[in-house]
Design an enzyme around this catalytic site. Structure first.
Site, PDB file in Angstrom:
ATOM      1  N   HIS A   1       4.196   3.577  -4.839  1.00 47.12           N
ATOM      2  CA  HIS A   1       2.900   3.780  -4.011  1.00 47.12           C
ATOM      3  C   HIS A   1       3.321   4.229  -2.861  1.00 47.12           C
ATOM      4  CE1 HIS A   1      -0.769   2.331  -2.183  1.00 47.12           C
ATOM      5  NE2 HIS A   1      -1.210   1.832  -3.316  1.00 47.12           N
TER       6      HIS A   1
ATOM      7  N   HIS B   1      -2.593  -5.143  -7.799  1.00 45.27           N
ATOM      8  CA  HIS B   1      -1.310  -4.482  -8.106  1.00 45.27           C
ATOM      9  C   HIS B   1      -0.227  -5.647  -8.577  1.00 45.27           C
ATOM     10  CE1 HIS B   1      -2.307  -0.611  -6.571  1.00 45.27           C
ATOM     11  NE2 HIS B   1      -2.204  -1.189  -4.989  1.00 45.27           N
TER      12      HIS B   1
ATOM     13  N   GLU C   1      -0.233   7.954  -7.661  1.00 46.42           N
ATOM     14  CA  GLU C   1       0.107   6.596  -8.188  1.00 46.42           C
ATOM     15  C   GLU C   1      -0.146   7.117  -9.866  1.00 46.42           C
ATOM     16  OE1 GLU C   1      -1.986   3.318  -6.459  1.00 46.42           O
ATOM     17  OE2 GLU C   1      -2.589   4.787  -4.937  1.00 46.42           O
TER      18      GLU C   1
END
Length: 344
Positions: A172, A102, A307
């Site tokens: 998210h 991420h 996502e």
């Protein structure tokens, strides 16, 4: 409308709230552009929060399930935390063993954004410096959350750079349509307009194989309960701790949703539309820890994410799509979550 949520190194952290005429509320922080609350009506006329989050900034600082966060520069894992671009090799900050997850640390989910408020939108902006977490290029990022009067949450991402770099952001947020974190999402009915998913290895990184969903537990082209797919015992789900944590290649159809989630008990549903080529769906398989969500202890399958992005680790798999951001070619992507309720 905004209220003080906490303070980080002397910087005030605010929670901003949008509300429409139907009574739907949407709240987010200037820290991480974190979505803290989405309050919608169920079939009995009750308004409840349908996303996972914390009541205090301290909890967002202490724990890292990425609840509601804006994730970037690059969502998902990058194998070995490195990549080649235009003949140059780049090493990234590694925050998942030898890999990057991420965008490294601190990533966008740990960033304090500038925020502009309008009547129905929150506009977040940030200048990511060159070589932040190892990524070349200075990137100007603008991200907008809009709550419409028709109960749609619209996310718009924009970015420019002064050097070639990677950019593949996402949001998210974990949804729990019941409004009760004690209830799992396993009985929710899921539809995904997709012909293939990205296989993963034991480290949850795509292998490069795109496998057809037809005839597998990953076929959601006809809506079915999430638990019915998990109970099939597919090895790919076993690798993800017994659930979904996979990227689905989307087959966009004009004026039709890319994915739909329905909770029959509450009557609530979500229709998701995006221009992104894929969506990573995570069913909260590993949501455990010594923390609570709005007063209730977290447990696996307490929430589900959508996502929207290009497939993870795309820089190492050409057939996954292009996530290179170049000067003079701005990035733009849009995702819409349409909330609806089937009244009793």
């Amino acid at each position: 409308m905004k209220r003080l949520f906490g303070e980080l190194n002397g910087v005030p952290i605010y929670e901003y709230t949008l509300k429409n005429k139907r009574g739907t509320e949407f709240s987010a922080l200037n820290y991480g552009a974190i979505v803290t609350r989405i309050v919608t009506e169920n079939q009995f006329g009750e308004f409840q929060n349908i996303c996972l989050g914390f009541r205090s900034l301290d909890d967002y600082l202490a724990y890292s399930p990425y609840f509601g966060a804006f994730v970037g520069r690059v969502a998902g894992r990058i194998r070995n935390g490195s990549f080649w671009l235009d003949g140059k090799h780049y090493d990234l900050v590694k925050n998942a063993g030898v890999h990057q997850l991420h965008g490294g640390r601190p990533n966008f989910s740990k960033t304090v954004f500038e925020v502009e408020e309008t009547a129905n939108s929150l506009i977040f902006s940030y200048k990511s410096p060159a070589f932040q977490n190892g990524y070349p290029g200075e990137v100007d990022v603008v991200m907008r959350y809009t709550l419409t009067e028709e109960d749609a949450w619209v996310i718009e991402y924009e970015a420019d750079t002064d050097q070639p770099t990677l950019f593949n952001p996402t949001n998210h947020t974990y949804f729990n349509l019941s409004g009760d974190v004690k209830k799992s999402i396993l009985k929710n009915e899921l539809f995904v307009r997709s012909h293939a998913f990205a296989c993963i290895d034991e480290e949850l990184i795509p292998t490069g194989e795109l496998r057809e969903v037809f005839g597998t537990a990953f076929d959601f082209n006809e809506a079915k309960q999430i638990q019915s797919a998990i109970l099939k015992g597919d090895l790919q789900m076993d690798l993800a701790s017994g659930g979904l944590d996979h990227g689905f290649v989307l087959e966009h159809e004009r004026n039709q949703p890319d994915a739909v989630l329905v909770d029959r008990d509450s009557g609530r549903g979500i229709k998701m539309e995006t221009d992104a080529p894929a969506v990573v769906i995570y069913t909260g398989n590993t949501l455990t820890g010594d923390y609570t969500v709005f007063g209730d202890k977290i447990r696996p399958f307490s929430g589900i994410t959508f996502e929207t992005q290009s497939l993870p680790d795309a820089i190492h798999h050409r057939h996954f799509g292009d996530i290179v951001l170049r000067p003079g070619t701005p990035f733009y992507s849009k995702t819409i979550f349409r909330f609806f309720v089937n009244k009793a």
